[in-house]
Design a protein around this motif. Sequence first.
Motif, short mmCIF file in Angstrom:
data_model
loop_
_atom_site.label_atom_id
_atom_site.label_comp_id
_atom_site.label_asym_id
_atom_site.label_seq_id
_atom_site.Cartn_x
_atom_site.Cartn_y
_atom_site.Cartn_z
N UNK A 144 0.90 -1.52 -0.13
CA UNK A 144 0.23 0.21 -0.06
C UNK A 144 0.52 1.03 0.39
N UNK A 145 0.34 2.65 -1.32
CA UNK A 145 1.36 3.27 -1.34
C UNK A 145 0.27 4.79 -0.43
N UNK A 146 0.59 5.06 0.48
CA UNK A 146 -0.36 6.26 0.83
C UNK A 146 0.29 7.76 0.64
N UNK A 147 -1.27 8.77 0.63
CA UNK A 147 -0.56 10.26 -0.02
C UNK A 147 -2.22 10.66 0.86
N UNK A 148 -1.50 11.41 1.74
CA UNK A 148 -2.55 12.20 3.00
C UNK A 148 -2.09 13.68 2.97
N UNK A 149 -2.81 14.94 2.27
CA UNK A 149 -2.72 16.24 2.09
C UNK A 149 -3.89 16.77 2.48
N UNK A 150 -3.65 18.22 3.44
CA UNK A 150 -4.28 18.82 3.93
C UNK A 150 -5.98 19.08 2.66
N UNK A 172 -11.40 14.72 10.08
CA UNK A 172 -11.68 15.48 10.33
C UNK A 172 -11.01 16.01 11.75
N UNK A 173 -10.74 17.52 11.71
CA UNK A 173 -9.96 17.66 13.01
C UNK A 173 -8.51 17.24 13.11
N UNK A 179 -0.51 26.69 13.92
CA UNK A 179 -1.97 27.29 14.25
C UNK A 179 -2.97 27.42 13.97
N UNK A 180 -3.62 26.51 12.66
CA UNK A 180 -5.12 26.06 12.05
C UNK A 180 -5.33 24.76 11.61
N UNK A 181 -6.82 24.68 12.44
CA UNK A 181 -6.86 23.30 12.21
C UNK A 181 -6.57 22.85 10.94
N UNK A 182 -6.73 21.65 10.98
CA UNK A 182 -5.71 21.12 9.65
C UNK A 182 -6.90 18.97 9.38
N UNK A 183 -8.19 19.66 8.59
CA UNK A 183 -8.78 18.00 8.31
C UNK A 183 -7.61 17.44 7.13
N UNK A 184 -7.40 16.19 7.15
CA UNK A 184 -7.03 15.39 6.02
C UNK A 184 -7.36 15.11 5.17
N UNK A 185 -7.02 14.54 4.30
CA UNK A 185 -7.99 13.71 2.99
C UNK A 185 -6.38 12.57 3.07
#
Length: 235
Positions: A144-150, A172-173, A179-185
């Motif tokens: 498995x190769x993963x890609x995660x981003x904002x 989510x969250x 200093x900012x919230x990041x939801x991650x795709x």
Amino acid sequence: MIDRPLGPIVENWTPAADPAGLHLTGHYAELRPLDALDAPALWQVFDGAGQVWDYLYSEAPADFDTFAGIIAAVAARGESPAYAVRAQGADAPLGYLTFYTVVRDSGNIEIGNVNFSPALQGTRIATEAFSLMIAWAFSHGYRRVEWKCNALNAPSRRAAQRLGFSFEGVFRQHLVVKGRNRDTAWLAMTDGDWQHIGAVHAAWLAPDNFDADGHQRQSLADLTRPHLAALDPTV
């Protein structure tokens, strides 16, 4: 005794290979381990491009010394092997990326902390850099190769899907970054996906897929879309 589903046995499983120290070469791109000494050449293509830092963990560096410190730190982070990307046969790097998370025991690996200069973005060199890393991972025991981003980073989400990563959801969250919230795709590709997508990459990267002006004859996104397990609804 309760009969419950347990999932298939992974036959003859052994941990995947260590990705440290790779030197990968293709038609257009070359990857080698990032070094702190790459900072001056990289600064030449990153200076003034503050927008490339918007979704990264570091603030945009205001001067070379700060930039050099970032490069040195990324290069020294042994658990996340980092690679400089350059045109095949060229001396100067145009960007860098990492195997950000490496879980050899279960065969998971993530491509992350991608920082491509404007000179590298949208080029065949950039696409092939990703393809070389994915191909290496699946040929060295990763499942498995993963890609995660904002989740707000639409260009990154488009790039992942174009390469053949399937959308898996949004955490989510997930983080607080600068200093900012990041939801991650989250997007990913499996070794089974690569059996089809690998051939698609090879066809797209073939020199005869480009005309005399360097324009693609076939779109990579069109070629990978039929092989995606799930589409990203935002792109």
